[in-house]
Structures are given as structure tokens and as C-alpha cells.
Scaffold this motif. Sequence first.
Motif, PDB file in Angstrom:
ATOM      1  N   ILE A 107      48.033  84.308 109.697  1.00 51.88           N
ATOM      2  CA  ILE A 107      47.641  84.212 108.261  1.00 51.88           C
ATOM      3  C   ILE A 107      46.771  82.856 107.864  1.00 51.88           C
ATOM      4  N   PRO A 108      45.752  83.336 107.078  1.00 49.39           N
ATOM      5  CA  PRO A 108      44.860  82.182 106.631  1.00 49.39           C
ATOM      6  C   PRO A 108      45.910  81.540 105.361  1.00 49.39           C
ATOM      7  N   ILE A 109      45.716  80.137 105.278  1.00 48.40           N
ATOM      8  CA  ILE A 109      46.383  79.374 104.335  1.00 48.40           C
ATOM      9  C   ILE A 109      46.056  80.022 103.127  1.00 48.40           C
ATOM     10  N   LYS A 110      45.184  80.053 102.526  1.00 47.41           N
ATOM     11  CA  LYS A 110      44.537  80.595 101.215  1.00 47.41           C
ATOM     12  C   LYS A 110      45.512  81.894 100.965  1.00 47.41           C
ATOM     13  N   VAL A 111      45.346  82.835 101.703  1.00 43.77           N
ATOM     14  CA  VAL A 111      46.053  83.965 101.668  1.00 43.77           C
ATOM     15  C   VAL A 111      47.505  83.857 101.330  1.00 43.77           C
ATOM     16  N   ALA A 139      50.265  73.372 103.584  1.00 43.77           N
ATOM     17  CA  ALA A 139      49.454  72.801 104.204  1.00 43.77           C
ATOM     18  C   ALA A 139      49.376  73.246 105.626  1.00 43.77           C
ATOM     19  N   GLY A 140      47.979  73.421 106.021  1.00 45.64           N
ATOM     20  CA  GLY A 140      47.770  73.876 107.521  1.00 45.64           C
ATOM     21  C   GLY A 140      46.376  73.836 107.794  1.00 45.64           C
ATOM     22  N   ILE A 141      46.217  74.193 108.821  1.00 48.42           N
ATOM     23  CA  ILE A 141      44.721  74.439 109.607  1.00 48.42           C
ATOM     24  C   ILE A 141      44.603  75.831 109.996  1.00 48.42           C
ATOM     25  N   ASP A 142      43.425  76.584 109.422  1.00 46.88           N
ATOM     26  CA  ASP A 142      42.984  77.860 110.097  1.00 46.88           C
ATOM     27  C   ASP A 142      41.466  77.638 110.471  1.00 46.88           C
ATOM     28  N   SER A 143      40.837  78.983 110.348  1.00 44.81           N
ATOM     29  CA  SER A 143      39.356  78.794 110.872  1.00 44.81           C
ATOM     30  C   SER A 143      38.480  78.251 109.993  1.00 44.81           C
ATOM     31  N   LEU A 148      44.848  72.712 101.692  1.00 46.17           N
ATOM     32  CA  LEU A 148      46.139  72.305 101.026  1.00 46.17           C
ATOM     33  C   LEU A 148      46.025  72.932  99.628  1.00 46.17           C
ATOM     34  N   PHE A 149      47.247  73.548  99.319  1.00 46.24           N
ATOM     35  CA  PHE A 149      47.270  74.182  98.018  1.00 46.24           C
ATOM     36  C   PHE A 149      48.686  73.511  97.440  1.00 46.24           C
TER      37      PHE A 149
END
Length: 248
Positions: A107-111, A139-143, A148-149
Amino acid sequence: MTSVGSGYDLSVSTYSPDGKIFQIEYASKAVENSGTVVAIRCKDGVVMGVEKILPSKMLCHGSNRRLHSIDLHIGIGIAGFLADARQLVNRARSEAKQYKSVYGQPIPIKVLAQRIASYNHVHTLYGSVRPFGCSITIAGIDSTGPQLFMIEPSGSCLGYYGTSMGKGKQAVKNELEKINFTEITAAEAVKTIAKIIYSVHDGDKDKDFELELSWITRESKIHQLVPKEIHDNAEAFAKQALEEANLI
């Protein structure tokens, strides 16, 4: 609060005459009384740190953690009531699992942040529920790279380069504004966060605390607690900086 809120704080679905929902205000106050949380989005990852207040000297080391992993590439930092936050952690893990089973990819971080924010917001709409008494950083890393939210009890969800929650929020914000987020590395951010948390902790008024640090970097792409050696070095650096500041 004030006398203006008298009678208008009995239900989360009732607005006061000046347009406030006092149940959300109370939830935010619970966050403000919690230990400080600091998160920095670096050029090569994201680092989170927590001032975990120890209510008892008999508490086992590592108990009641305020930093959790949601998926391999996502972590959460907590300020406020742990019992409330545990529900959000479980919900986030469920959302991450469901997304991967449907779409076949992480899952993307923003989603994820938007889904948890919506879940928070639902709990401000009906009289049969109450807002969660906690704020979280995701927090995380995706494509798209490091993300950070921060999600508040109201359901507000905003992306940040650096953010803070808890009792030292304003003091931390002043320090974060001095950082060049496009240049700082995760290794440097670990020391910076440790230094900031030690500087805002009031040893005379506050109880003892345990410093929790976690990170996710482009190299590892896995959210995990900062290795003990790096953690200890950062803590020693922070204590030395605090001693030097007190001598000046």
C-alpha cells in the motif's frame, strides 16, 4: 475549556456557538499532555523518535512501545492514549493487508494515511462514538520516495518534512525549522531527534523517560528500531549536548 462550551460538549456531533466540537478539543488536549514525538523526512529515509514517559520504575524495558511497524515499509509513531492508538495500529495493519491482497502490491503511504484519517473522521460524526485521544505519524518509503504524514483526532491528514506532537510540540517546531531537510541524512537525523527530545524534556517536572528511535532508509526499505549501537551513540551525543548547553 470555557463556559461557552457548557452543554455543547456532551455529544461529538454537536457544534458550539463559535463553531467548535469540544470532544475533538478534549482529544487534542490528551495529545498535548503526552510525551513528545518527533519525525523527520530525510533525503534517504524517515526517522521517528519518542519521549516515552515511564510512569513506574518497575516497568520492563521496551514495554508500552509508541513506535510500531504496520508493513515492512511503514511505521507509526504515537502521541496520546496508547489504548486508543492500538485500535488505529490494528486498523492500519488491516488496511495494508487488504490492499496488498486486492492489488498485489504494498500500500502507498499516502493511501494508508488517507484511509486512517477517514477512519478517524468517522469517529467525529456520530453521537455513539468519540474521537480517538491520540495523534499518529505515518512514515515509510514507497515508489515516490520517503513519505511522512501526521493524522490528528479530527481526521486531519497532512504531509510533512518534519513534524512533532505532544507536550514539547512548539519547542520542537522551532528547532525543526532550522533543519535543511533536503540535505540531512537518516544517520544525522537520529542524533538531531535525540538531541531535540532531551532538550525539551524537563527533568525537574517530568518523570523519567525512555528514548525510542526507529527509521526506514532507502538502503534497507524496512521500518525497524534504530540499531542499539547507533541508538546509544545518539543518546550519548544528546546528553553531552545538553550538558554543554547547561554550562553556557
